[in-house]
Design an enzyme around this catalytic site. Structure first.
Site, PDB file in Angstrom:
ATOM      1  N   LYS A 142      -6.055  -5.994 -14.141  1.00  0.00           N
ATOM      2  CA  LYS A 142      -4.666  -4.832 -14.015  1.00  0.00           C
ATOM      3  C   LYS A 142      -4.291  -4.097 -15.502  1.00  0.00           C
ATOM      4  CE  LYS A 142      -3.546  -7.622  -9.785  1.00  0.00           C
ATOM      5  NZ  LYS A 142      -2.734  -9.088  -9.398  1.00  0.00           N
ATOM      6  N   VAL A 161      -7.406  -7.915   3.543  1.00  0.00           N
ATOM      7  CA  VAL A 161      -6.542  -6.237   3.791  1.00  0.00           C
ATOM      8  C   VAL A 161      -7.208  -5.014   4.234  1.00  0.00           C
ATOM      9  CG1 VAL A 161      -6.937  -4.306   1.037  1.00  0.00           C
ATOM     10  CG2 VAL A 161      -6.134  -6.919   0.955  1.00  0.00           C
TER      11      VAL A 161
END
Length: 434
Positions: A207, A16
């Site tokens: 999440k 990332v």
């Protein structure tokens, strides 16, 4: 006029982090026109300087000393993509305390300590943004906090883990068993060497904790989320689901009910008519129901180098605009309510179950009686077929919506019945009774 330059530091240069580096480079020429300033990376914190130097054009940006970044007053924004709880939690807290704005993709950290970090940001008039912590490149945090703020949101349901969605898609479309589909996902790079967090539902659970907190304005942590993975799902379950005009997906479901918040991650049967049923492979989607907007769905790449970097750089640009107009810290923690989170046994769901039983008169009636005595209503009961060379039959039962504690009580009794040889599977069913 000379251009305005703001400096940022990047913590981590893995998949990332490399993506963030690339996207910032790609945006350089248009950045000033887009946001009124140019963001330049001044430092990149890494563990291995030699290994990281091969990834970027300016190795002089690299450092392995956090204090070098913390004490540099010219660095306005810290971008954390290291992952894990520590030292990320300490670094972010110190950065916010020093008046630096923070962007993170760290779902583990936000799911457990998001409230603490948002409070720290508010105390120092800083921005703390984390769009990339949920569903990769799909915008969902900002829509929940801003675009949909005029709603009372009652439900957020989503496919928020690409690895498990890829596995279940292969099982459905190609008839694979779980182990074979996982091996393929690993080979193609969709699954980590240790896929536990994905296939056991922990990644999706984090999440869902973040989204539930924002959607319902009440703090939900990862420990509040009931999770179940997909390791027990078989190709036969998927075939039977198809006969019921359903597919099986690992769903994160968060509901704000009159008696409290329900939040879970479970494999569930989903009607083929529902938009989430068509979300396949490594794609993610989040479905939101509000009292004003009705239904809205957000769909796209839920992970990966560039999709996740897209969300991170979007947050960076948002902070830059706030800095230029002196309005940083304008949206901090939105959890102003204290709604209780319900335990799993107090939630309500529909269930699909597959049982092998004695093939003789009265068996179905006795099972139905146990369910009825525990306030479990049957929506469908089907005898599939008799097993060759055995006096056994396979039956499929689909219940109406029921309190999970009642269903579990019934299953304990059914499991102990002499006529029941095996409970092959129990899977929840998404949605109201059809």
């Amino acid at each position: 006029m000379s251009k305005r330059v703001l400096h940022a530091a990047l913590l981590g240069l893995g998949t990332v982090g490399t993506g963030v580096y690339k996207v910032l480079k790609q945006q350089t020429q248009e950045m000033e026109q887009k946001i009124g300033a140019v963001v330049e990376l001044k430092k990149i914190l890494v563990r291995n300087l030699k290994k990281a130097a091969a990834k970027i054009q300016e190795p002089e940006l690299l450092t392995n000393d956090w204090q070098e970044i913390l004490e540099d007053e010219s660095i306005d924004i810290v971008i954390e993509v290291m992952g894990g709880i520590e030292p990320a939690r300490t670094y972010i807290t110190e950065a916010l305390t020093a008046g630096k704005h923070v962007v993170t993709a760290n779902k583990d950290l936000v799911a457990s300590y998001g409230g603490e970090l948002l409070d720290c940001a508010a105390a120092h008039h800083c921005d703390f943004l984390f769009e990339a912590a949920v569903a990769g490149g799909i915008p969902i945090i900002r829509p929940l906090k801003q675009c949909l703020a005029g709603n009372h949101i009652s439900e957020v349901v989503g496919i928020v883990n690409g690895t498990t969605n890829f596995i279940l898609t292969k099982m459905e479309q190609e008839g694979m068993e779980f182990a074979d589909a996982l091996a393929l996902a690993t080979k193609l790079g969709y699954a980590e060497a240790d896929p536990t967090a994905d296939i056991q539902g922990y990644d999706a659970g984090r999440k869902m904790a973040i989204m539930a907190s924002i959607a319902f304005n009440s703090r939900v942590t990862f420990d509040d989320v009931s999770t179940q993975g997909i390791t027990h799902i078989s190709s036969k379950d998927i075939r039977y689901a198809k006969e019921l005009n359903c597919v099986i997906k690992l769903l994160g479901v968060a509901r704000n009910t009159e008696t409290g918040i329900e939040v879970s991650v479970q494999p569930m049967l989903v009607s083929e008519k529902h938009p989430l049923a068509t979300v396949n492979d490594s794609f993610n989607a989040v479905f939101v129901h509000g009292d004003a907007v009705d239904d809205a769905m957000f769909y796209g790449r839920g992970a990966g180098e560039l999709p996740t970097a897209s969300a991170i750089v979007g947050d960076v640009f948002d902070i830059v605009r706030n800095i230029l107009f002196s309005c940083t810290g304008r949206i901090s923690c939105t959890c102003y309510k204290e709604i209780p989170v319900k335990k799993q046994e107090d939630m309500e769901s529909r269930f699909f179950m597959r049982l092998h039983v004695d093939d003789r008169p009265g068996v179905l009636a006795s099972i139905a009686s146990v369910l009825g005595n525990n306030n479990v209503s049957i929506a469908q009961m089907i005898q599939k077929h008799k097993h060759r060379h055995e006096d056994l039959a396979e039956i499929v039962v689909v219940t109406s919506r029921v309190k999970e504690g009642n269903f579990n009580d019934a299953m304990l009794i059914i499991e102990s019945m002499n006529v029941v040889h095996k409970i092959s599977s129990v899977i929840r069913v998404y949605g109201e009774d059809s």
